[in-house]
Motif scaffolding. Structure first.
Motif, PDB file in Angstrom:
ATOM      1  N   PRO A   1      22.186   5.780  33.555  1.00  0.00           N
ATOM      2  CA  PRO A   1      22.850   7.010  34.038  1.00  0.00           C
ATOM      3  C   PRO A   1      21.972   7.772  35.016  1.00  0.00           C
ATOM      4  O   PRO A   1      20.746   7.756  34.940  1.00  0.00           O
ATOM      5  N   GLY A   2      22.634   8.444  35.948  1.00  0.00           N
ATOM      6  CA  GLY A   2      21.919   9.282  36.906  1.00  0.00           C
ATOM      7  C   GLY A   2      21.286   8.516  38.042  1.00  0.00           C
ATOM      8  O   GLY A   2      20.388   9.028  38.712  1.00  0.00           O
ATOM      9  N   ASN A   3      21.759   7.300  38.296  1.00  0.00           N
ATOM     10  CA  ASN A   3      21.180   6.463  39.347  1.00  0.00           C
ATOM     11  C   ASN A   3      21.391   7.093  40.719  1.00  0.00           C
ATOM     12  O   ASN A   3      22.491   7.498  41.080  1.00  0.00           O
ATOM     13  N   PHE A   4      20.314   7.168  41.501  1.00  0.00           N
ATOM     14  CA  PHE A   4      20.398   7.819  42.813  1.00  0.00           C
ATOM     15  C   PHE A   4      21.153   6.961  43.827  1.00  0.00           C
ATOM     16  O   PHE A   4      21.729   7.488  44.778  1.00  0.00           O
ATOM     17  N   GLY A   5      21.167   5.642  43.614  1.00  0.00           N
ATOM     18  CA  GLY A   5      21.959   4.784  44.491  1.00  0.00           C
ATOM     19  C   GLY A   5      23.438   5.050  44.327  1.00  0.00           C
ATOM     20  O   GLY A   5      24.189   5.125  45.315  1.00  0.00           O
ATOM     21  N   ASP A   6      23.882   5.200  43.072  1.00  0.00           N
ATOM     22  CA  ASP A   6      25.288   5.527  42.824  1.00  0.00           C
ATOM     23  C   ASP A   6      25.628   6.913  43.374  1.00  0.00           C
ATOM     24  O   ASP A   6      26.719   7.131  43.896  1.00  0.00           O
ATOM     25  N   LEU A   7      24.678   7.831  43.244  1.00  0.00           N
ATOM     26  CA  LEU A   7      24.897   9.169  43.783  1.00  0.00           C
ATOM     27  C   LEU A   7      25.091   9.108  45.287  1.00  0.00           C
ATOM     28  O   LEU A   7      26.013   9.733  45.842  1.00  0.00           O
ATOM     29  N   ARG A   8      24.251   8.340  45.982  1.00  0.00           N
ATOM     30  CA  ARG A   8      24.375   8.224  47.438  1.00  0.00           C
ATOM     31  C   ARG A   8      25.716   7.600  47.819  1.00  0.00           C
ATOM     32  O   ARG A   8      26.372   8.055  48.774  1.00  0.00           O
ATOM     33  N   THR A   9      26.143   6.583  47.070  1.00  0.00           N
ATOM     34  CA  THR A   9      27.391   5.886  47.393  1.00  0.00           C
ATOM     35  C   THR A   9      28.605   6.790  47.220  1.00  0.00           C
ATOM     36  O   THR A   9      29.493   6.844  48.083  1.00  0.00           O
ATOM     37  N   ASP A  10      28.647   7.504  46.084  1.00  0.00           N
ATOM     38  CA  ASP A  10      29.815   8.353  45.812  1.00  0.00           C
ATOM     39  C   ASP A  10      29.428   9.454  44.840  1.00  0.00           C
ATOM     40  O   ASP A  10      29.529   9.290  43.619  1.00  0.00           O
ATOM     41  N   PRO A  11      28.973  10.596  45.337  1.00  0.00           N
ATOM     42  CA  PRO A  11      28.524  11.669  44.438  1.00  0.00           C
ATOM     43  C   PRO A  11      29.636  12.224  43.556  1.00  0.00           C
ATOM     44  O   PRO A  11      29.346  12.785  42.496  1.00  0.00           O
ATOM     45  N   ARG A  12      30.877  12.097  43.961  1.00  0.00           N
ATOM     46  CA  ARG A  12      31.959  12.605  43.120  1.00  0.00           C
ATOM     47  C   ARG A  12      32.206  11.697  41.917  1.00  0.00           C
ATOM     48  O   ARG A  12      32.452  12.178  40.813  1.00  0.00           O
TER      49      ARG A  12
ATOM     50  N   MET B   1      16.141   8.057  49.640  1.00  0.00           N
ATOM     51  CA  MET B   1      16.592   8.322  48.273  1.00  0.00           C
ATOM     52  C   MET B   1      17.886   7.555  47.995  1.00  0.00           C
ATOM     53  O   MET B   1      18.860   7.641  48.752  1.00  0.00           O
ATOM     54  N   GLY B   2      17.859   6.753  46.921  1.00  0.00           N
ATOM     55  CA  GLY B   2      19.035   5.991  46.547  1.00  0.00           C
ATOM     56  C   GLY B   2      19.203   4.682  47.287  1.00  0.00           C
ATOM     57  O   GLY B   2      20.189   3.969  47.080  1.00  0.00           O
ATOM     58  N   ARG B   3      18.256   4.338  48.137  1.00  0.00           N
ATOM     59  CA  ARG B   3      18.277   3.043  48.816  1.00  0.00           C
ATOM     60  C   ARG B   3      17.339   2.090  48.088  1.00  0.00           C
ATOM     61  O   ARG B   3      16.356   2.523  47.480  1.00  0.00           O
ATOM     62  N   PRO B   4      17.598   0.778  48.135  1.00  0.00           N
ATOM     63  CA  PRO B   4      16.761  -0.169  47.382  1.00  0.00           C
ATOM     64  C   PRO B   4      15.283  -0.036  47.719  1.00  0.00           C
ATOM     65  O   PRO B   4      14.889  -0.025  48.889  1.00  0.00           O
ATOM     66  N   GLY B   5      14.457   0.128  46.667  1.00  0.00           N
ATOM     67  CA  GLY B   5      13.013   0.188  46.849  1.00  0.00           C
ATOM     68  C   GLY B   5      12.499   1.458  47.456  1.00  0.00           C
ATOM     69  O   GLY B   5      11.320   1.538  47.814  1.00  0.00           O
ATOM     70  N   GLY B   6      13.349   2.477  47.575  1.00  0.00           N
ATOM     71  CA  GLY B   6      12.923   3.713  48.212  1.00  0.00           C
ATOM     72  C   GLY B   6      13.254   4.928  47.378  1.00  0.00           C
ATOM     73  O   GLY B   6      13.873   4.840  46.323  1.00  0.00           O
ATOM     74  N   GLY B   7      12.809   6.098  47.857  1.00  0.00           N
ATOM     75  CA  GLY B   7      13.161   7.341  47.207  1.00  0.00           C
ATOM     76  C   GLY B   7      11.995   8.055  46.562  1.00  0.00           C
ATOM     77  O   GLY B   7      11.017   8.410  47.227  1.00  0.00           O
ATOM     78  N   TRP B   8      12.063   8.204  45.255  1.00  0.00           N
ATOM     79  CA  TRP B   8      11.131   9.078  44.530  1.00  0.00           C
ATOM     80  C   TRP B   8      10.825   8.488  43.160  1.00  0.00           C
ATOM     81  O   TRP B   8      11.672   7.813  42.546  1.00  0.00           O
ATOM     82  N   GLY B   9       9.607   8.782  42.678  1.00  0.00           N
ATOM     83  CA  GLY B   9       9.245   8.399  41.320  1.00  0.00           C
ATOM     84  C   GLY B   9       7.982   9.119  40.880  1.00  0.00           C
ATOM     85  O   GLY B   9       7.223   9.627  41.709  1.00  0.00           O
ATOM     86  N   ALA B  10       7.764   9.159  39.581  1.00  0.00           N
ATOM     87  CA  ALA B  10       6.611   9.880  39.020  1.00  0.00           C
ATOM     88  C   ALA B  10       5.870   9.000  38.032  1.00  0.00           C
ATOM     89  O   ALA B  10       6.470   8.158  37.349  1.00  0.00           O
TER      90      ALA B  10
ATOM     91  N   ILE C   1      10.033  -2.245  45.171  1.00  0.00           N
ATOM     92  CA  ILE C   1       9.205  -1.699  46.255  1.00  0.00           C
ATOM     93  C   ILE C   1       8.631  -2.838  47.095  1.00  0.00           C
ATOM     94  O   ILE C   1       8.640  -2.789  48.327  1.00  0.00           O
ATOM     95  N   ALA C   2       8.150  -3.887  46.422  1.00  0.00           N
ATOM     96  CA  ALA C   2       7.595  -5.034  47.150  1.00  0.00           C
ATOM     97  C   ALA C   2       8.641  -5.683  48.048  1.00  0.00           C
ATOM     98  O   ALA C   2       8.340  -6.107  49.175  1.00  0.00           O
ATOM     99  N   ASP C   3       9.874  -5.748  47.581  1.00  0.00           N
ATOM    100  CA  ASP C   3      10.924  -6.448  48.318  1.00  0.00           C
ATOM    101  C   ASP C   3      11.541  -5.606  49.433  1.00  0.00           C
ATOM    102  O   ASP C   3      12.088  -6.169  50.396  1.00  0.00           O
ATOM    103  N   ASN C   4      11.477  -4.280  49.330  1.00  0.00           N
ATOM    104  CA  ASN C   4      12.267  -3.451  50.242  1.00  0.00           C
ATOM    105  C   ASN C   4      11.513  -2.331  50.944  1.00  0.00           C
ATOM    106  O   ASN C   4      11.981  -1.832  51.968  1.00  0.00           O
ATOM    107  N   CYS C   5      10.387  -1.917  50.411  1.00  0.00           N
ATOM    108  CA  CYS C   5       9.740  -0.694  50.891  1.00  0.00           C
ATOM    109  C   CYS C   5       8.730  -0.994  51.999  1.00  0.00           C
ATOM    110  O   CYS C   5       8.153  -2.082  52.064  1.00  0.00           O
ATOM    111  N   GLU C   6       8.518  -0.010  52.854  1.00  0.00           N
ATOM    112  CA  GLU C   6       7.514  -0.120  53.912  1.00  0.00           C
ATOM    113  C   GLU C   6       6.337   0.826  53.698  1.00  0.00           C
ATOM    114  O   GLU C   6       5.211   0.509  54.071  1.00  0.00           O
TER     115      GLU C   6
END
Length: 771
Positions: free
Chosen positions: A566-577, A348-357, A174-179
């Motif tokens: 497993p279940g990485n959102f970056g991989d999902l964004r790149t190729d969901p299949r 979602m699925g981009r470095p330092g971005g998306g969702w978390g809890a 987040i520090a390196d990529n998020c706004e």
């Protein structure tokens, strides 16, 4: 005198314990911990206080042959101290009797994993191993902390309920990529003092500060200003409690109608957005969930919502959601909706971005995605398949045979005749304590392992004194914390205390399975065995030093985990299949066919706004116009060490602080430092007032964890002399899907308490007689 300095590990950090002639003198922070918790030094006060349970004790009424009378006096009765031999005989005989007459499922194995740090002396693991080897037990499913989250997320993003921890961006990313970070429920640093299983050093404050220094902007959506640290310079959006879902829907509607949403990600990586969009625009029910609609519900301005939608969609952003928002009526909805909002926002699925809890809820959350395997007391399969959702224990005791819904299943509540509680304090974490006290009269017998005479011990039939984490050898490995920390015994157990393992070994011996339980190892051999098992699994000498070297050095680093997770959102964004999620569709389920098929009226096939039963817009608010926020305390972990020095020093005239807005205080003639009565039709408690605009108008904040101290135990609605907010919270499930607790959906009022102030007896032992 000879001073001995011993390294210790706890849920709230690692310290140096200073001992002189066997007496614990003080506990000091370790110099390499940048943000040591003050809870640790407060342990000294509690180590030998008058509340310690020093000998096995049995409730007089139970001993006199009244265990099966439903009008027993648990909570108000005197106790008789007995020998260990007699105590072991009583417990083993009662286990035999209940199992033979009512079956193994009539035994409830109550425990909560926060009992104390340590891989071997893990109360829940010890209890469940013992009961499983004896024939089985009814277990509890999920946790009070995150029940709604644990049930909904596997439907929405798939995988194990806690797998999201390794799939969300870490603080350094987040520090390196998020706004922009938008935190629903805030990021209260007080919660990051702790880590389940132990902690080598605190890192969350440093990492949050690094994000701010890197230029990340923060928005805290919470009824409490201090839910974000001052150094974050966070924009505070005070929100009507329990309306986070409505705020998110207003943001989502704004994105949709302005075409700011990530159409490509929603089309390729999600399912069901079209059905959700029909609800969002009002096509389904005639009500557009626009910013003006959200303003009327949440109190957040329309223009603020529109601006936040634009910023989320145009900047690299993270939607964070704290655990507190799901401990409420319909608690699944803000979790589900936060994932949907992040999917719409474009990060979602981009470095330092998306969702978390859960960021800042525990120190390790967002610090590391996971840690390597560390061995613990081995589990034994439970022969009893029955279970209850964790927050439905009072329902099971009061209404055995009743059928309830749970995650698409129909569960029959079992008849529980023996409650065996080891680790945790149900009279802290359960809701509507007067109802729980009534339910607690139902079983034949309640057995409790406790170090102190807290409320759970006073409401038991047989109390077995246990050693604390300072009184036994072990080692700690916290959740996602990449360290192992030695926990050598600091001092001898107080009085006749024994470890949980020693107690269960003695019981197993009477019941005929001691060898299976202990595996013929002593406790010290078990600790060494678990370390060596960890060492061998991780690669031997190359991974970890010898046990002797580890014990001398006190802390060793575990080899880093690099994934893949497993279940990485970056991989999902790149190729969901090629990288599908473990959901039925392989994608994020904005609409869940499975949940929709359950037909629940309080949890639909997509996230929705459901009006809470208790909130500031409800009819009930005419009688009780303040929303109670019973959040986690800053001065202890749940109810652990409420009798510790740091917790006691935080109180006002012996009562827990309750924070109220100046306008609400003035209208009631309440001033800072006064003692007040907080009440509704479920109960009342005393508290000390802090008047502050840190909380929004219409809200009162009273932390959990003060030991319940009813004036007349057993009398429903009696005043709590102390300040436990769970005399005020409702014991109802947040929905039929998860059956989780809804503690944060509670309305109250407050008034000056001008009568004689009763003495706090929470830390006083009951009347004790000898045999």
């Amino acid at each position: 005198m000879t001073e001995r300095r011993v390294s210790v590990a706890t849920h709230w950090g690692s310290y140096i314990a200073v001992v002189e002639s066997g007496r614990l003198m003080r506990i000091e922070p370790k110099p390499d911990d940048p943000t040591p918790s003050p809870i640790g030094p407060g342990m000294v006060k509690a180590a030998d206080d008058s509340a310690r349970v020093l000998r096995p004790a049995v409730r007089k009424g139970w001993l006199n042959g009244e265990p099966r009378a439903h009008d027993t006096s648990r909570g108000a009765d005197a106790f008789v101290e007995v020998s260990w031999d007699r105590a072991i005989t009583l417990v083993s005989d009662e286990l035999r009797r209940v199992r033979s007459l009512h079956g193994d499922g009539a035994v409830f194995g109550g425990s909560y994993g926060w009992a104390s740090a340590g891989r071997f002396h893990h109360a829940q693991g010890q209890l469940h191993r013992f009961l499983a080897l004896g024939g089985g037990y009814t277990d509890a499913r999920n946790t009070y902390s995150t029940a709604a989250l644990e049930v909904i997320l596997p439907h929405v993003i798939g995988g194990h309920p806690w797998s999201y921890q390794s799939r969300m961006p870490m603080w350094d990313e987040i520090a390196d990529n998020c706004e922009l970070v938008v935190a629903f429920g805030g990021l209260a640093l007080k919660n990051s003092q702790i880590n389940p299983g132990g902690l080598a050093r605190h890192q969350t404050r440093e990492l949050q500060l690094r994000c701010r220094e890197a230029g990340v902007r923060f928005v805290s959506v919470s009824p409490i200003r201090s839910d974000a640290a001052g150094f974050l310079d966070a924009e505070w959006l005070p929100i009507v409690p329990n309306t986070d879902t409505a705020a998110m829907l207003g943001i989502a509607h704004t994105m949709l109608v302005n075409r700011w949403h990530d159409e490509d990600f929603l089309r390729r990586c999600c399912v069901g957005f079209d059905r959700f969009a029909s609800y969002l625009t009002g096509e389904v029910d005639g009500i557009p969930k626009d910013a003006a609609w959200a303003e009327r519900i949440t109190g957040i301005g329309r223009d603020v919502i529109i601006d936040l939608a634009r910023r989320l969609a145009t900047q690299r952003s993270v939607i964070m959601v704290n655990y507190a928002v799901q401990r409420a009526d319909h608690g699944e909805q803000p979790i589900w909706m936060s994932v949907v909002l992040a999917a719409m926002a474009g990060s979602m699925g981009r470095p330092g971005g998306g969702w978390g809890a859960g960021y800042a809820t525990m120190d390790a959350t967002g610090v590391a995605p996971d840690r390597p395997f560390v061995a613990t007391i081995p589990a034994v399969a439970n022969p009893v398949a029955d279970f209850i959702p964790v927050a439905r224990i009072a329902d099971a005791l009061l209404h055995p045979g009743e059928v309830i819904d749970y995650d698409g299943r129909r569960l029959t509540l079992p008849e529980l005749r023996l409650v065996y509680w080891c680790g945790g304090n149900p009279f802290h974490h359960h809701q509507d304590l007067h109802r729980l006290a009534r339910a607690w009269q139902a079983p034949d017998t309640v057995v409790v392992h406790e170090a102190w005479w807290n409320t759970s011990a006073k409401f038991a039939d047989i109390v077995l004194p246990v050693a604390t984490s300072l009184e036994r050898d072990d080692f700690a490995a916290g959740f996602s914390d990449p360290h192992i920390v030695a926990m050598p015994k600091v001092r001898e157990p107080a009085g006749e205390s024994r470890t949980d393992h020693q107690i269960f070994a003695a019981l197993a011996s009477r019941l005929g399975y001691e060898r299976e339980f202990t595996e013929s190892r002593s406790e010290s051999e078990w600790v060494r065995h678990l370390y060596e098992q960890t060492r061998a699994t991780l690669g031997g000498d190359a991974a970890l030093p010898s046990f002797e070297e580890f014990w001398r050095s006190s802390t060793v680093a575990l080899p880093p985990l690099t994934g893949p997770f497993p279940g990485n959102f970056g991989d999902l964004r790149t190729d969901p299949r090629r990288s599908p999620l473990p959901t039925p569709s392989g994608r994020i389920e904005i609409f869940s066919e499975k949940i929709d098929s359950f037909g629940y009226d309080d949890c639909a096939g997509h996230p929705k706004w459901f009006e809470p039963e208790e909130w500031l817009r409800a009819d009930r608010s005419d009688r009780y116009p303040l929303h109670l926020i019973s959040n986690q305390p800053a001065s202890r972990l749940h109810s652990q060490y409420d009798n510790g020095g740091f917790s006691l020093d935080s109180k006002i005239n012996g009562r827990e602080p309750a924070t109220i807005n100046p306008l609400d205080a003035a209208s009631r003639g309440i001033a800072d430092g006064m003692i007040v009565r907080v009440y509704n039709d479920r109960g009342s408690c005393l508290a000390g007032v802090v008047v502050s605009d840190d909380v929004m108008q219409g809200v009162i904040q009273l932390s959990t964890g003060a030991w319940w101290d009813p004036v007349q135990p057993g009398r429903s609605g009696t005043l709590d002399r102390h300040s436990n907010p769970n005399v005020l919270t409702a014991d109802r499930p947040c929905s039929r899907l998860s059956q989780g607790p809804s503690a944060l959906s509670a309305l109250v009022d407050v008034e000056r308490y001008d009568g004689p102030l009763p003495d706090v007896l929470a830390y006083s032992p009951p009347s004790l007689d000898g045999e």
